[in-house]
Design a protein around this motif. Structure first.
Motif: not given
Length: 523
Positions: A36-38, A295-298, A302-306
């Motif tokens: 995983g990543t942070l 959860v997809v990160l930019d 930063v998580p994009n919860y949408d």
């Protein structure tokens, strides 16, 4: 038996075994190993691959004489022969012998009389971290004397051969009660670890006279406990999180003679469309030590919860103490208020109604809510959904066993049961409007604070629930759902349609006492 090694499980690991590491160590291993990543806030973000949710057709229970007549066998609880388990077990052991392993030792059950020690053994550091955050943790002294009651062996990288191995696919979750082993392979979705332990608690506790529940629970300043049952989308997490009441737990509890107790030490919250404005507690709990699934990160992490491109079932796993205003003991007294939540997209159930003991048992066995158009492929209009005990996939015994325990608790402790509809009024989905959250909160508060005890009720002519004529801070005209429909005849037709769905669903239950059957809707 030397529990410092894994010889008792026939695991002769040829690589490193990392036992009960700290959160920072597990995060460091997971990132270093590419698991995983942070995120920007330090949460560990993992992608679980092909399996982003539970795989119910791949969950089996080993058929054994000691449990045979207690399990509710069928499409939910699939039987498997011991020889199939043994073959897969040997394959998994051989696979794990050539890999580094991560072990978490902890327990479930906040009340010591009913706690079950759990050892989780996985090839992934991220799954050891998940277990550490979701289950209850032990101090160093207790770890020295630790003896596991159940062993969870998770090998996501091992893919079975489907029918050649006597199962349905490459993935499998197999519970062996006599060997006290849960064997998981082919899936990295960590929810399988959590829900497998929940399932065994749902089997073990009724044998001790304890009522296991798929519910959230909170406690007021005066020590009054309330419990909330409800399927996904009904508002269980939102409504049980109350600034004026301490959260005991958000998902899994037992109810014994002295009160309720949380099974877990953490929360496994849905993260889809999460926002600070709507779910501040959950949003702020996603920090270092939290495991975020799918959860997809930019580009700045930063998580994009949408973003639901991986799945709508995005999840956050964190310790309950990442949330403010909790009951640290995980224990509460005997509930005086029981809330059943449903999101009725047909718009025909009352926003709040009181249930008799028999009606409570009926609705508990039914476990009704509705799915909306667009939430699943092929659903173009609201669809009635029934999940016995508000958690059918995890209930190993017949629903009547759990309903009987519920009825006994209601009677013994004089608990009041309310059915609260968080769905639609004035028409169904697409025509009516969602009941305002402020009104729903007012109904919940009125139920918990005893403000509905002395109001007048009238029986609904179709659903036979008791509808209050008034409720503090709620307009009286919305309490009777028929009043909110312009076309009263259409309301009756839709109400009868839903009542028939209840009756058709309930026909699958055999040998249910007549007084419970009669407490269901007219049609």
């Amino acid at each position: 038996m030397n529990l410092n090694s894994l010889d008792y499980l026939n695991i002769k690991c040829n690589k490193e075994v990392h036992k009960n590491l700290g959160v920072a160590q597990l995060v460091e291993f997971a990132v270093k190993r590419g698991e995983g990543t942070l995120s920007d806030k330090g949460a560990l973000v993992v992608c679980t691959g092909k399996y982003t949710g539970r795989s119910p057709k791949d969950r089996f229970i080993v058929k054994q004489d000691s449990i045979n007549n207690k399990i509710n066998w069928g499409e939910v609880n699939l039987p498997i022969e011991e020889k199939v388990f043994n073959s897969l077990y040997n394959q998994v052991v051989n696979y794990l012998n050539e890999r580094d392993l991560f072990i978490f030792d902890g327990y479930v059950g906040a009340l010591s009389e009913y706690k079950v020690n759990v050892r989780v053994i996985s090839e992934y550091a991220s799954q050891a971290l998940f277990a550490n955050q979701l289950f209850r943790r032990l101090d160093e002294k207790s770890l020295e004397d630790f003896v596991p009651s159940f062993n969870v062996i998770a090998a996501p990288g091992f893919k079975a051969k489907g029918q050649l191995d006597g199962i349905n696919s490459e993935a499998f979750i197999i519970v062996n009660f006599e060997k006290r082993i849960i064997l998981i392979g082919g899936t990295q979705y960590s929810g399988e670890i959590k829900k497998s332990i929940f399932s065994i608690m749902n089997y073990l506790l009724p044998l001790q006279g304890v009522f296991p529940m798929h519910c959230s629970a909170n406690i007021g300043k005066d020590g009054d406990t309330a419990i909330f049952f409800g399927l996904s989308g009904t508002g269980k997490t939102t409504l049980s999180t109350d600034p004026n009441r301490r959260l005991i737990g958000d998902d899994e509890h037992g109810w014994c003679d002295t009160g309720v107790f949380n099974f877990e030490g953490g929360c496994y919250a849905k993260a889809i469309k999460l926002s600070k404005e709507k779910e501040k507690d959950i949003y702020e709990a996603i920090k270092f030590g939290t495991v975020l699934e799918n959860v997809v990160l930019d580009e700045k992490h930063v998580p994009n919860y949408d973003d639901d491109s991986l799945t709508e079932n995005t999840r956050a796993a964190y310790p309950i103490d990442y949330i403010d205003n909790i009951e640290e003991s995980g224990i509460g007294g005997n509930p005086k208020t029981i809330i059943f939540l449903t999101a009725d997209a047909f718009g025909v159930l009352p926003p709040v109604s009181k249930l008799t003991k028999e009606a409570a048992m009926y609705h508990f066995m039914s476990g009704y809510t509705s799915k909306l158009a667009g939430t699943e492929r092929g659903i173009t209009e609201p669809k009635a959904t029934f999940s016995s005990c508000f958690g059918e996939p995890f209930m190993l015994m017949h629903p009547a066993v759990y309903a009987k325990l519920l009825g006994e608790k209601i009677e013994k402790h004089n608990a009041e049961v309310y059915l609260i509809n968080t769905g639609w009024c004035g028409g169904g989905y697409g025509t009516g409007e969602r009941i305002k959250l402020s009104y729903t909160r007012a109904m919940v508060n009125a139920a918990i604070e005893g403000k509905l005890k002395n109001v007048d009720f009238e029986e609904h002519p179709i659903f036979k629930v008791l509808v209050p004529k008034e409720c503090a801070n709620v307009p009286a005209e919305i309490l009777n759902p028929k009043n909110t429909w312009k076309d009263k005849e259409q309301y009756t037709l839709k109400a009868v349609e839903l009542a028939n769905k209840f009756k058709a669903n309930f026909e699958k239950f055999n040998d249910v006492p007549e007084e419970i059957v009669k407490a269901g809707p007219n049609a």
